[in-house]
Design an enzyme around this catalytic site. Sequence first.
Site, PDB file in Angstrom:
ATOM      1  N   TYR A 138     -41.655 -67.930   6.405  1.00 47.12           N
ATOM      2  CA  TYR A 138     -41.892 -69.397   6.841  1.00 47.12           C
ATOM      3  C   TYR A 138     -40.290 -69.741   7.291  1.00 47.12           C
ATOM      4  CZ  TYR A 138     -46.628 -69.890   6.678  1.00 47.12           C
ATOM      5  OH  TYR A 138     -48.183 -70.051   7.124  1.00 47.12           O
ATOM      6  N   LYS A 197     -47.339 -55.650  -0.823  1.00 48.91           N
ATOM      7  CA  LYS A 197     -47.456 -54.761  -0.086  1.00 48.91           C
ATOM      8  C   LYS A 197     -46.274 -53.521  -0.153  1.00 48.91           C
ATOM      9  CE  LYS A 197     -49.545 -52.723   3.705  1.00 48.91           C
ATOM     10  NZ  LYS A 197     -50.899 -51.955   3.629  1.00 48.91           N
ATOM     11  N   ASP A 231     -53.912 -55.796   1.820  1.00 53.55           N
ATOM     12  CA  ASP A 231     -54.985 -55.552   2.617  1.00 53.55           C
ATOM     13  C   ASP A 231     -56.122 -55.226   1.675  1.00 53.55           C
ATOM     14  OD1 ASP A 231     -53.460 -53.257   1.614  1.00 53.55           O
ATOM     15  OD2 ASP A 231     -53.551 -52.241   3.392  1.00 53.55           O
ATOM     16  N   ASP A 255     -51.063 -67.425   2.882  1.00 50.98           N
ATOM     17  CA  ASP A 255     -51.681 -68.363   3.876  1.00 50.98           C
ATOM     18  C   ASP A 255     -52.844 -67.691   4.438  1.00 50.98           C
ATOM     19  OD1 ASP A 255     -51.705 -70.136   5.787  1.00 50.98           O
ATOM     20  OD2 ASP A 255     -51.125 -68.925   7.359  1.00 50.98           O
ATOM     21  N   ASP A 259     -57.204 -68.509   3.455  1.00 50.65           N
ATOM     22  CA  ASP A 259     -58.370 -68.892   4.485  1.00 50.65           C
ATOM     23  C   ASP A 259     -59.914 -67.871   4.369  1.00 50.65           C
ATOM     24  OD1 ASP A 259     -56.957 -70.977   5.948  1.00 50.65           O
ATOM     25  OD2 ASP A 259     -57.564 -70.203   7.710  1.00 50.65           O
TER      26      ASP A 259
HETATM   27  C1  IPM Z   1     -51.777 -73.971   5.884  1.00 53.40           C
HETATM   28  C2  IPM Z   1     -51.592 -74.114   7.065  1.00 53.40           C
HETATM   29  C3  IPM Z   1     -50.393 -74.457   7.322  1.00 53.40           C
HETATM   30  C4  IPM Z   1     -49.588 -73.198   6.962  1.00 53.40           C
HETATM   31  C5  IPM Z   1     -49.994 -74.448   8.951  1.00 53.40           C
HETATM   32  C6  IPM Z   1     -50.623 -75.728   9.581  1.00 53.40           C
HETATM   33  C7  IPM Z   1     -48.443 -74.706   8.949  1.00 53.40           C
HETATM   34  O1  IPM Z   1     -52.311 -72.968   7.677  1.00 53.40           O
HETATM   35  O2  IPM Z   1     -51.552 -75.083   4.939  1.00 53.40           O
HETATM   36  O3  IPM Z   1     -52.301 -72.929   5.180  1.00 53.40           O
HETATM   37  O4  IPM Z   1     -49.280 -72.189   7.574  1.00 53.40           O
HETATM   38  O5  IPM Z   1     -49.062 -73.074   5.999  1.00 53.40           O
HETATM   39 MN    MN Z   2     -53.337 -71.727   6.417  1.00 52.55          MN
END
Ligand code: IPM
Ligand code: MN
Length: 360
Positions: A138, A197, A231, A255, A259
């Site tokens: 990042y 990793k 992974d 990140d 999700d």
């Molecule tokens: C999160 C989001 C952000 C990230 C984006 C929107 C910049 O996906 O908070 O996980 O990648 O951190």
């Molecule tokens: Mn995210």
Amino acid sequence: MANTYKIAVIPGDGTGPEVVAEGKKVLDVAAAKFGFKLDMNDFDYGGDRFLRTGEILPENAADELKQYDSIYLGAIGHPDVKPGILEKGILLRLRFELDQYINLRPVKLYPGVETPLKDKGPEQIDYVVVRENTGGIYTGTGGFSMKGTEHEVATQSMVYSRHQVDRCLKYAFEYAQRHGKKARGKGSANTLGLVGKTNVLTYVFDLWERAFNELGASDYADVAREYYHVDATCMWMVKSPEWFDVLVTSNMFGDIITDLGAITQGGMGIAAGGNINPEGVSMFEPIGGSAPKYTGQGIINPLASIVAGAMMLDTLGETEASVAIENAVMEVTGKKLKSLSAGNMGYSTSEVGDLVASLL
Ligand code: IPM
Ligand code: MN
């Protein structure tokens, strides 16, 4: 005298303002009940302000926000603004400028919530990801050369300093001591799992792994240590989420896996996170985004925002109030809501806020 906390509220875009309104409602009830005060001040940062003024974020925004005890964020992302501009210009910029180097993301399935994981329930899906939040890919160096030609080269490197890794691990070990499975009466050990990793990224994750083992052995010998490749972690998050307790990982891996974690806990209607600077000002948000298509209809689920508010109170030291809000949310998911998804809850956005507030 009652503690007073100054809270900067950034409702943001899309459904952000609607969910934040319910969060504030619940926070106010919690404050009255548990004897503290919240002095909340709204900031209009977001897509509408950008479209109106051409400014993404005022120059001194971070300095101004540093005057607050915490930040309560709705959502950033506007359908009329090119993707990336607001995310990078507001969300990421605040994370970096406020040095919120931890992104804390619980993956917890509440009662009554449907998960896509077969045969798994709240007993099995209950762990936390500590994501490093200001480093790695990042913020690593990168750029183009010979852009637009057939010889174009693009780089974006994963860069970590020992300092960045150490401070993130320190937070994660301490979090595991305080909130791990043993601390919560759910297991015989508090366990921190490093997600990396090491078989391919033999520099960056060698650094992470050495720091993890050195710090763990010297300062946190009471915390059990595990190591998982990222992974394989994805497989186990689906197959055996009950193995996990507290996980710590880099920014990009965190990140991605969070999700996956979010969908296993019922999705964006419920997943919340904290961007934490343990020595500074932190920022709490539902991780679902602005969901523009639902804006203004009063059908979006505010629970993720309410849970983000509970996380904020915990970080401010109001743990009892935080736990009470989470318990009220669990009662609402367990006994009231038909589903978590927008329009199918069986209640409107503000009715869900009322339900949580009334159960406090
Ligand atoms: C999160 C989001 C952000 C990230 C984006 C929107 C910049 O996906 O908070 O996980 O990648 O951190
Ligand atoms: Mn995210």
